[in-house]
Design an enzyme around this catalytic site. Structure first.
Site, PDB file in Angstrom:
ATOM      1  N   ASP A  77      48.113  27.827 -11.360  1.00 13.47           N
ATOM      2  CA  ASP A  77      47.071  27.130 -10.597  1.00 13.47           C
ATOM      3  C   ASP A  77      46.522  28.017  -9.471  1.00 13.47           C
ATOM      4  O   ASP A  77      46.363  27.576  -8.333  1.00 13.47           O
ATOM      5  CB  ASP A  77      47.631  25.822 -10.047  1.00 13.47           C
ATOM      6  CG  ASP A  77      46.508  24.862  -9.668  1.00 13.47           C
ATOM      7  OD1 ASP A  77      46.781  23.860  -9.001  1.00 13.47           O
ATOM      8  OD2 ASP A  77      45.342  25.154 -10.026  1.00 13.47           O
TER       9      ASP A  77
ATOM     10  N   ASP B 295      52.136  26.550  -4.004  1.00  8.06           N
ATOM     11  CA  ASP B 295      51.888  25.716  -5.179  1.00  8.06           C
ATOM     12  C   ASP B 295      51.972  24.280  -4.704  1.00  8.06           C
ATOM     13  O   ASP B 295      53.048  23.763  -4.486  1.00  8.06           O
ATOM     14  CB  ASP B 295      52.956  25.983  -6.234  1.00  8.06           C
ATOM     15  CG  ASP B 295      52.771  25.018  -7.376  1.00  8.06           C
ATOM     16  OD1 ASP B 295      53.634  24.949  -8.245  1.00  8.06           O
ATOM     17  OD2 ASP B 295      51.746  24.315  -7.358  1.00  8.06           O
TER      18      ASP B 295
ATOM     19  N   ASN C 252      44.653  27.068  -3.142  1.00  9.37           N
ATOM     20  CA  ASN C 252      46.124  27.155  -3.115  1.00  9.37           C
ATOM     21  C   ASN C 252      46.616  28.384  -2.390  1.00  9.37           C
ATOM     22  O   ASN C 252      47.773  28.792  -2.557  1.00  9.37           O
ATOM     23  CB  ASN C 252      46.670  27.172  -4.552  1.00  9.37           C
ATOM     24  CG  ASN C 252      46.826  25.766  -5.083  1.00  9.37           C
ATOM     25  OD1 ASN C 252      46.753  24.806  -4.320  1.00  9.37           O
ATOM     26  ND2 ASN C 252      47.009  25.635  -6.377  1.00  9.37           N
TER      27      ASN C 252
ATOM     28  N   THR D 228      39.639  22.213 -11.019  1.00  8.78           N
ATOM     29  CA  THR D 228      40.463  23.270 -11.620  1.00  8.78           C
ATOM     30  C   THR D 228      39.745  23.929 -12.775  1.00  8.78           C
ATOM     31  O   THR D 228      40.146  25.012 -13.184  1.00  8.78           O
ATOM     32  CB  THR D 228      41.780  22.675 -12.183  1.00  8.78           C
ATOM     33  OG1 THR D 228      41.423  21.527 -12.950  1.00  8.78           O
ATOM     34  CG2 THR D 228      42.725  22.298 -11.078  1.00  8.78           C
TER      35      THR D 228
ATOM     36  N   LYS E 201      43.960  29.573  -7.285  1.00  5.97           N
ATOM     37  CA  LYS E 201      42.578  29.331  -6.856  1.00  5.97           C
ATOM     38  C   LYS E 201      42.589  29.385  -5.337  1.00  5.97           C
ATOM     39  O   LYS E 201      43.653  29.226  -4.725  1.00  5.97           O
ATOM     40  CB  LYS E 201      42.088  27.968  -7.357  1.00  5.97           C
ATOM     41  CG  LYS E 201      42.979  26.800  -6.974  1.00  5.97           C
ATOM     42  CD  LYS E 201      42.515  25.516  -7.611  1.00  5.97           C
ATOM     43  CE  LYS E 201      43.484  24.391  -7.283  1.00  5.97           C
ATOM     44  NZ  LYS E 201      43.132  23.125  -7.918  1.00  5.97           N
TER      45      LYS E 201
HETATM   46  C1  LIG Z   1      46.749  21.074   5.955  1.00  5.88           C
HETATM   47  C2  LIG Z   1      46.913  22.549   6.194  1.00  5.88           C
HETATM   48  C3  LIG Z   1      45.839  23.359   5.536  1.00  5.88           C
HETATM   49  N1  LIG Z   1      48.201  23.013   5.716  1.00  5.88           N
HETATM   50  N2  LIG Z   1      48.775  22.524   4.598  1.00  5.88           N
HETATM   51  C4  LIG Z   1      49.946  23.199   4.453  1.00  5.88           C
HETATM   52  C5  LIG Z   1      50.798  22.973   3.300  1.00  5.88           C
HETATM   53  C6  LIG Z   1      51.228  24.059   2.546  1.00  5.88           C
HETATM   54  C7  LIG Z   1      52.026  23.842   1.421  1.00  5.88           C
HETATM   55  C8  LIG Z   1      52.374  22.565   1.032  1.00  5.88           C
HETATM   56  N3  LIG Z   1      53.174  22.437  -0.091  1.00  5.88           N
HETATM   57  C9  LIG Z   1      53.442  21.297  -0.746  1.00  5.88           C
HETATM   58  O1  LIG Z   1      53.024  20.222  -0.420  1.00  5.88           O
HETATM   59  C10 LIG Z   1      54.332  21.454  -1.917  1.00  5.88           C
HETATM   60  C11 LIG Z   1      54.690  20.335  -2.587  1.00  5.88           C
HETATM   61  C12 LIG Z   1      55.575  20.496  -3.738  1.00  5.88           C
HETATM   62  O2  LIG Z   1      55.914  21.610  -4.124  1.00  5.88           O
HETATM   63  C13 LIG Z   1      56.072  19.300  -4.408  1.00  5.88           C
HETATM   64  C14 LIG Z   1      56.797  19.489  -5.560  1.00  5.88           C
HETATM   65  C15 LIG Z   1      57.299  18.379  -6.216  1.00  5.88           C
HETATM   66  C16 LIG Z   1      57.085  17.105  -5.691  1.00  5.88           C
HETATM   67  F1  LIG Z   1      57.573  16.015  -6.299  1.00  5.88           F
HETATM   68  C17 LIG Z   1      56.350  16.935  -4.551  1.00  5.88           C
HETATM   69  C18 LIG Z   1      56.100  15.563  -3.997  1.00  5.88           C
HETATM   70  F2  LIG Z   1      55.282  15.631  -2.963  1.00  5.88           F
HETATM   71  F3  LIG Z   1      55.567  14.779  -4.937  1.00  5.88           F
HETATM   72  F4  LIG Z   1      57.269  15.039  -3.595  1.00  5.88           F
HETATM   73  C19 LIG Z   1      55.818  18.038  -3.880  1.00  5.88           C
HETATM   74  C20 LIG Z   1      51.937  21.480   1.789  1.00  5.88           C
HETATM   75  C21 LIG Z   1      51.142  21.688   2.919  1.00  5.88           C
HETATM   76  C22 LIG Z   1      50.096  24.121   5.528  1.00  5.88           C
HETATM   77  C23 LIG Z   1      51.062  25.086   5.945  1.00  5.88           C
HETATM   78  N4  LIG Z   1      52.207  25.287   5.274  1.00  5.88           N
HETATM   79  N5  LIG Z   1      50.799  25.827   7.052  1.00  5.88           N
HETATM   80  C24 LIG Z   1      49.661  25.639   7.761  1.00  5.88           C
HETATM   81  N6  LIG Z   1      48.718  24.719   7.422  1.00  5.88           N
HETATM   82  C25 LIG Z   1      48.945  23.980   6.306  1.00  5.88           C
END
Ligand SMILES: CC(C)n1nc(-c2ccc(NC(=O)/C=C/C(=O)c3ccc(F)c(C(F)(F)F)c3)cc2)c2c(N)ncnc21
Length: 284
Positions: A138, A156, A143, A174, A140
């Protein structure tokens, strides 16, 4: 720095919640600091009633399992998760400069040196993932986040488990990056990430995706490899894009050759140490 040892169960009281970082697709994200260690992270809050119950736990455990042994400077880390009666909380590495796609929209397109730096970092992250037999699938701009030193962080937003989304947007969003083999529903391997890397590189340099059109037209153009690279794109960049956007997955340029491509070397050659310069001059 590690978020506190993952032996003890984590809970919300361990964190001081800071400013909202934005609304992710399925929940709010906050800046957070672990009280004990002062470790700064991003805390994502998801409401259980919005998630398909049951499977989330297994999916999350699997995701955290996969991601807990991924250590790479260009891959965003998911440190762990916990939940209370109504919500699921994800502890994620904080990306200090936010979303790459917002930078791309604001800038319109990126300069060749900047795009080459991002493509080189992506090739490094993907090469690491493929060695661990993980296919991203995925790739893009949406992400990819940017760390506080301007380095890119591939994330991801694993959404395979979420509640029925507004399928059209997710689907149509996508489409631009889908390789022909996935559109046809054929079996696909890690080379899907090479195709998406080619689409990403095109979008960095041109500001729009190569097959951008209505959903139906986009699919037709992908399977016919119907795209044009504008003349303002340098010959070396054109060469790399065309070596990645190949219908036959086996013909796509492997990642180690992406990292050694003239366009990448031209823009990303590490500054030589004085000694290396001296040595090269003597050899000349
Ligand atoms: C708003 C702003 C732009 N923002 N957003 C982020 C951010 C980066 C990464 C994520 N990652 C995830 O959500 C990953 C979820 C999962 O792999 C997952 C896997 C299985 C599940 F069942 C699930 C479940 F959710 F269903 F449980 C999830 C989330 C937010 C961020 C950051 N890290 N730093 C700065 N700013 C940031």
């Amino acid at each position: 720095p590690q978020v506190s040892s993952n032996t003890k169960p984590m809970h919300l009281g361990m964190f001081e919640i800071g400013r909202p970082l934005g609304k992710g697709k399925f929940g709010r994200v906050y800046l957070a600091k672990e009280r004990k260690t002062g470790f700064v992270c991003a805390l994502k809050v998801l409401h259980k009633n919005e998630l398909q119950t049951g499977r989330v736990e297994t999916q999350l455990r699997r995701e955290v399992e996969i991601q807990s042994n991924l250590r790479h400077p260009n891959i965003l880390r998911l440190f762990g998760h916990f939940h209370d009666s109504k919500r699921v909380f994800l502890i994620i590495e904080f990306a200090g400069r936010g979303e790459l796609y917002k930078m791309l929209r604001k800038a319109g397109s990126f300069s060749e040196p900047r795009a080459a730096s991002y493509v080189a970092q992506m090739a490094s992250a993907l090469s690491y993932l493929h060695k661990k037999h993980v296919i991203h699938r995925d790739i893009k701009p949406e992400n990819i986040l940017v760390g506080s030193h301007g380095e890119i962080k591939l994330s991801d937003f694993g959404w395979s488990v979420h509640a029925p989304t507004n399928r059209r947007t997710t689907l149509c969003g996508t489409l631009d990056y889908l390789p022909p083999e996935m559109l046809r529903g054929d079996s696909h391997g890690e080379k899907v990430d090479l195709w998406s890397l080619g689409v990403l590189m095109y979008e960095f340099l041109c500001g729009n995706a190569p097959f951008e059109d209505t959903p139906i037209e986009t699919q037709k153009r992908i399977v016919k490899l119907n795209f044009k690279i504008p003349d303002f794109v340098s010959a070396e960049a054109k060469d790399l894009i065309t070596r990645l956007l190949r219908l036959d997955p086996e013909k796509r340029l492997p990642l180690d050759q992406v990292a050694q491509h003239p366009w990448i070397l031209k823009h990303c050659s590490k500054p030589q140490t004085a000694r290396e310069k001296q040595r090269n001059n003597h050899q000349r």
